[in-house]
Design a protein around this motif. Structure first.
Motif, short mmCIF file in Angstrom:
data_model
loop_
_atom_site.label_atom_id
_atom_site.label_comp_id
_atom_site.label_asym_id
_atom_site.label_seq_id
_atom_site.Cartn_x
_atom_site.Cartn_y
_atom_site.Cartn_z
N ALA A 87 0.82 -1.21 0.00
CA ALA A 87 0.00 0.00 0.00
C ALA A 87 0.86 1.26 0.00
O ALA A 87 0.43 2.32 -0.49
CB ALA A 87 -0.94 0.00 1.20
N ALA A 95 -1.67 1.61 -5.45
CA ALA A 95 -2.81 0.71 -5.63
C ALA A 95 -2.80 0.21 -7.06
O ALA A 95 -2.36 0.91 -7.97
CB ALA A 95 -4.13 1.42 -5.32
N VAL A 297 -6.89 4.07 -4.58
CA VAL A 297 -7.91 3.01 -4.60
C VAL A 297 -9.20 3.53 -5.22
O VAL A 297 -9.84 2.84 -6.04
CB VAL A 297 -8.16 2.48 -3.18
CG1 VAL A 297 -9.32 1.49 -3.16
CG2 VAL A 297 -6.90 1.82 -2.62
N ASP A 301 -11.25 2.28 -8.59
CA ASP A 301 -12.66 1.90 -8.47
C ASP A 301 -13.53 2.72 -9.42
O ASP A 301 -14.43 2.20 -10.08
CB ASP A 301 -13.12 2.08 -7.03
CG ASP A 301 -14.57 1.64 -6.83
OD1 ASP A 301 -14.86 0.46 -7.03
OD2 ASP A 301 -15.41 2.50 -6.49
#
Length: 345
Positions: A87, A95, A297, A301
């Protein structure tokens, strides 16, 4: 290929057949079989039904178990090839994510990796032409070479040359295996249609960006908007043509604190909807860049959701994304140091 143990297969198929044979023997030879009483008929029907259900379940569950085992092996293969990225890496938030064009597939032709070295954080992203086992072999060859060369080579050009040699060896070995009539000799043009697009990025401790690009889409820099990292023409992909004697290195400025870098494969930019319109990747990234600080992240997404909505869930190519945000900050000047400077003046 996944194989069951022989005794397990014999047990799984033998027991239902044995039970069925006992039921049939009972019906044919036992005097109670001719009894019309429900107290006798109901247990007999139940036993027969249990035998049939057990046989059907065995025939159905056997392939399902093997499919589950195959998926577990594929998942383990993916984790060995595309290891989960940390991370955080040397002050960078990281990510990565993938979308597969094949339903149920876990391994494709996309590759990425990020490692911390004495030369800085080095990243590779690439796309192997094709799918299936041949693509997996090329991914393994390129990633395996990168994980060593990234630490050994001082210059990115040297890393790229190592990747080229690893791919050439892999293609020669594949060609010899697929054309045994050659007698083990090296073919003149081993799998000439095979190629890999590769982008190498280096982020120094000061945030300086350097890149070597062989046929891969340039990444985007996010900071309030989405801007391509470079507009320079890349070199040809690895495979069809040899690298030049001098490999050009692109200096791409600095990745400032708070800025993010989005690397992607061409499956994202080339995706089309039912009317043939390309996916507006830059617009989606520009919208994501409006939210500060940019979350790697959340960027992945957002792109995945927008991409599936645009294509109706029918991707024509695999998509890989890797996002890095610079969380490094300058060390504040200590009050004592300021006083010392003023005293010198």
């Amino acid at each position: 290929m996944i194989r069951s143990r022989p005794w397990r297969a014999l047990l799984a198929f033998g027991l239902p057949f044995l039970w069925l044979a006992l039921v049939i023997t009972w019906e044919l030879t036992c005097p109670l079989a001719t009894d019309d009483a429900l107290a006798v008929r109901i247990p007999l029907c139940g036993a027969f039904l249990a035998a049939v259900v057990s046989l059907c379940a065995t025939v159905r569950l056997g392939p399902l178990r093997e499919l589950k085992q195959a998926r577990e092996v594929a998942r383990a293969t993916q984790q060995a090839l595309l290891r989960p990225l940390p991370a955080r890496l040397e002050g960078l938030a990281v990510a990565a994510g993938q979308l597969s064009a094949s339903p149920g597939a876990t391994v494709g032709g996309d590759l990425y990796e990020a490692v911390s070295t004495v030369h800085g954080v080095r990243i590779v992203i690439g796309d192997v032409r094709g799918h299936g086992l041949p693509a997996i072999g090329a991914v393994a060859a390129v990633l395996g070479s990168f994980r060593e060369a990234a630490h050994d080579e001082c210059e990115l050009g040297g890393v790229m040359r190592r990747l080229e040699r690893a791919l050439e060896r892999h293609l020669r070995e594949r060609s010899r295996a697929e054309h045994p009539a050659a007698g083990g000799a090296d073919p003149e043009n081993p799998l000439a249609e095979e190629f890999v697009t590769v982008l190498l990025i280096e982020i120094s401790a000061a945030g300086e960006l350097r890149a070597v690009n062989c046929g891969h889409p340039w990444p985007y820099r996010l900071h309030g908007s989405a801007v391509p990292l470079s507009v320079a023409d890349p070199l040809p992909p690895l495979g069809p043509f040899p690298l030049p004697a001098t490999i050009p290195l692109q200096n791409c400025g600095r990745l400032l604190p708070g800025e993010a870098l989005v690397l992607h494969t061409d499956g994202a930019a080339d995706a089309r909807d039912s009317r043939g319109r390309f996916f507006p990747l830059e617009e989606v990234l520009a919208t994501a860049a409006l939210h500060t600080p940019v979350s790697p992240v959340e960027v992945i997404d957002r792109v995945h959701r927008s991409l599936l909505r645009h294509t109706g869930g029918r991707l024509s190519d695999d998509v890989a994304l890797l996002v890095l945000r610079n969380d490094r900050s300058r060390v504040p000047v200590q009050p004592g140091a300021v006083q010392a400077v003023r005293a010198r003046r």
